[in-house]
Design a protein around this motif. Structure first.
Motif, mmCIF file in Angstrom:
data_model
loop_
_atom_site.group_PDB
_atom_site.id
_atom_site.type_symbol
_atom_site.label_atom_id
_atom_site.label_comp_id
_atom_site.label_asym_id
_atom_site.label_seq_id
_atom_site.Cartn_x
_atom_site.Cartn_y
_atom_site.Cartn_z
ATOM 1 N N ARG A 1 0.870 -1.174 0.000
ATOM 2 C CA ARG A 1 0.000 0.000 0.000
ATOM 3 C C ARG A 1 0.907 1.225 0.000
ATOM 4 N NH1 ARG A 1 -1.785 2.536 5.137
ATOM 5 N NH2 ARG A 1 -0.243 1.987 6.690
ATOM 6 N N GLU A 2 0.428 2.312 -0.578
ATOM 7 C CA GLU A 2 1.226 3.534 -0.629
ATOM 8 C C GLU A 2 1.047 4.320 0.665
ATOM 9 O OE1 GLU A 2 1.915 5.766 -4.066
ATOM 10 O OE2 GLU A 2 1.112 4.224 -5.394
ATOM 11 N N VAL A 3 2.168 4.835 1.182
ATOM 12 C CA VAL A 3 2.163 5.628 2.410
ATOM 13 C C VAL A 3 3.058 6.846 2.206
ATOM 14 C CG1 VAL A 3 1.752 3.648 3.934
ATOM 15 C CG2 VAL A 3 4.105 4.342 3.439
ATOM 16 N N SER A 4 2.916 7.810 3.105
ATOM 17 C CA SER A 4 3.813 8.959 3.102
ATOM 18 C C SER A 4 4.151 9.316 4.543
ATOM 19 C CB SER A 4 3.188 10.142 2.369
ATOM 20 O OG SER A 4 1.996 10.527 2.992
ATOM 21 N N PHE A 5 5.342 9.895 4.713
ATOM 22 C CA PHE A 5 5.811 10.320 6.026
ATOM 23 C C PHE A 5 6.354 11.740 5.903
ATOM 24 C CE2 PHE A 5 6.709 5.705 5.816
ATOM 25 C CZ PHE A 5 5.902 5.260 6.849
ATOM 26 N N THR B 1 15.554 7.060 -2.628
ATOM 27 C CA THR B 1 14.642 6.589 -3.666
ATOM 28 C C THR B 1 15.052 5.227 -4.227
ATOM 29 O OG1 THR B 1 14.132 8.860 -4.248
ATOM 30 C CG2 THR B 1 13.614 7.191 -5.893
ATOM 31 N N GLY B 2 14.073 4.313 -4.285
ATOM 32 C CA GLY B 2 14.283 2.978 -4.838
ATOM 33 C C GLY B 2 14.878 1.981 -3.866
ATOM 34 N N THR C 1 14.041 12.230 6.822
ATOM 35 C CA THR C 1 14.816 13.470 6.796
ATOM 36 C C THR C 1 14.340 14.392 5.684
ATOM 37 O OG1 THR C 1 16.520 12.365 5.493
ATOM 38 C CG2 THR C 1 16.850 12.465 7.875
ATOM 39 N N GLY C 2 13.403 13.924 4.925
ATOM 40 C CA GLY C 2 12.717 14.693 3.896
ATOM 41 C C GLY C 2 11.357 14.056 3.738
ATOM 42 N N PRO C 3 10.419 14.726 3.071
ATOM 43 C CA PRO C 3 9.115 14.106 2.850
ATOM 44 C C PRO C 3 9.285 12.787 2.089
ATOM 45 C CG PRO C 3 9.108 16.415 2.186
ATOM 46 C CD PRO C 3 10.526 16.041 2.461
ATOM 47 N N VAL C 4 8.656 11.738 2.586
ATOM 48 C CA VAL C 4 8.831 10.391 2.022
ATOM 49 C C VAL C 4 7.505 9.884 1.471
ATOM 50 C CG1 VAL C 4 9.330 7.976 2.602
ATOM 51 C CG2 VAL C 4 10.742 9.803 3.554
ATOM 52 N N ARG C 5 7.578 9.298 0.281
ATOM 53 C CA ARG C 5 6.489 8.498 -0.268
ATOM 54 C C ARG C 5 7.071 7.110 -0.504
ATOM 55 N NH1 ARG C 5 5.260 10.333 -5.331
ATOM 56 N NH2 ARG C 5 3.598 8.807 -5.429
ATOM 57 N N HIS D 1 9.006 -3.935 17.311
ATOM 58 C CA HIS D 1 8.542 -5.090 16.529
ATOM 59 C C HIS D 1 8.593 -4.774 15.038
ATOM 60 C CE1 HIS D 1 6.431 -8.733 15.557
ATOM 61 N NE2 HIS D 1 5.472 -8.051 14.943
ATOM 62 N N ALA D 2 9.294 -5.592 14.276
ATOM 63 C CA ALA D 2 9.457 -5.399 12.830
ATOM 64 C C ALA D 2 8.420 -6.226 12.086
ATOM 65 C CB ALA D 2 10.871 -5.773 12.404
ATOM 66 N N ASP D 3 7.325 -5.587 11.705
ATOM 67 C CA ASP D 3 6.240 -6.314 11.042
ATOM 68 C C ASP D 3 5.951 -5.788 9.638
ATOM 69 O OD1 ASP D 3 5.142 -3.883 11.703
ATOM 70 O OD2 ASP D 3 3.357 -4.715 12.665
ATOM 71 N N ARG D 4 6.815 -4.913 9.136
ATOM 72 C CA ARG D 4 6.629 -4.355 7.796
ATOM 73 C C ARG D 4 7.955 -3.839 7.266
ATOM 74 N NH1 ARG D 4 2.044 -1.916 8.363
ATOM 75 N NH2 ARG D 4 1.810 -3.007 10.299
ATOM 76 N N PHE D 5 7.949 -3.478 5.997
ATOM 77 C CA PHE D 5 9.104 -2.831 5.379
ATOM 78 C C PHE D 5 8.612 -1.930 4.275
ATOM 79 C CE2 PHE D 5 8.535 -6.662 2.902
ATOM 80 C CZ PHE D 5 8.842 -6.312 1.593
ATOM 81 N N TRP D 6 9.504 -1.110 3.743
ATOM 82 C CA TRP D 6 9.135 -0.109 2.753
ATOM 83 C C TRP D 6 10.143 -0.101 1.612
ATOM 84 C CZ3 TRP D 6 9.397 0.251 7.918
ATOM 85 C CH2 TRP D 6 8.207 0.541 8.621
ATOM 86 N N ILE D 7 9.665 0.297 0.442
ATOM 87 C CA ILE D 7 10.532 0.637 -0.677
ATOM 88 C C ILE D 7 10.198 2.084 -1.010
ATOM 89 C CG2 ILE D 7 11.168 0.176 -3.074
ATOM 90 C CD1 ILE D 7 10.385 -2.775 -2.530
ATOM 91 N N LEU D 8 11.200 2.946 -0.936
ATOM 92 C CA LEU D 8 10.968 4.374 -1.094
ATOM 93 C C LEU D 8 10.751 4.776 -2.552
ATOM 94 C CD1 LEU D 8 12.019 4.180 1.807
ATOM 95 C CD2 LEU D 8 13.308 6.258 1.387
ATOM 96 N N HIS D 9 9.704 5.595 -2.787
ATOM 97 C CA HIS D 9 9.477 6.248 -4.088
ATOM 98 C C HIS D 9 10.320 7.510 -4.139
ATOM 99 C CE1 HIS D 9 5.602 4.367 -5.250
ATOM 100 N NE2 HIS D 9 5.170 4.584 -4.050
ATOM 101 N N THR D 10 10.148 8.335 -3.077
ATOM 102 C CA THR D 10 10.820 9.625 -2.993
ATOM 103 C C THR D 10 11.210 9.882 -1.548
ATOM 104 O OG1 THR D 10 8.753 10.814 -2.599
ATOM 105 C CG2 THR D 10 9.453 10.607 -4.899
#
Length: 151
Positions: A22-26, A69-70, A91-95, A38-47
């Protein structure tokens, strides 16, 4: 052109993996996870960028590496006891694409090609992060001259 983990996946596996995401942003400054949690997820950064940090008693957390990114954010979900080994802060806006670790482990249990490619990629990421942590800690806390040569 695919980069990062997507570049190493066998044909058709990218779509299978993305089907679990699912897409998320921080926003900047968001603590994405804490060391020991607890490590129950991971991410691949768009930006954006995320600083990986290590708790140092009596000091501020030491930034070990920056993920961009990537790149894969988080590998602790794959191995017991499934606890984060570092902390992470935007450290910057993340998608990013966010993956539920249990769903991905289940997908890998039924798809050995995906499992193998993902394990190799995660192992490479662990090695890279271990080298970065060692170098950074030597720079910060080792005796003068113990870090890598400076240009």
């Amino acid at each position: 052109m695919a980069t990062g983990v997507f570049a190493v996946l066998p044909e058709g596996r990218r779509e299978a993996l993305l089907a679990t995401a699912r897409e998320v942003s921080f926003p900047i400054g968001t603590r994405i996870f804490e060391e020991g949690g607890h490590a129950d997820r991971f991410w691949i950064l768009h930006t954006g960028t995320v600083a990986l940090d290590l708790h140092v008693p009596g000091r501020r957390p030491a930034v070990i590496e920056t993920v961009g990114t990537g790149e894969l954010l988080g590998w602790s979900w794959l191995f017991a006891p499934r606890q984060w080994h570092l902390g992470a802060e935007a450290t910057g806006p993340v998608r990013a694409w966010e993956f539920d670790a249990e769903k991905v482990r289940e997908l890998c249990a039924h798809d050995r090609e995906l499992d193998h490619a993902l394990l190799l990629y995660v192992a490479e990421t662990i090695g890279k992060r271990l080298r970065a942590a060692r170098t950074r800690l030597l720079d910060l806390y080792g005796p003068a001259g113990s870090g890598p040569p400076r240009a």
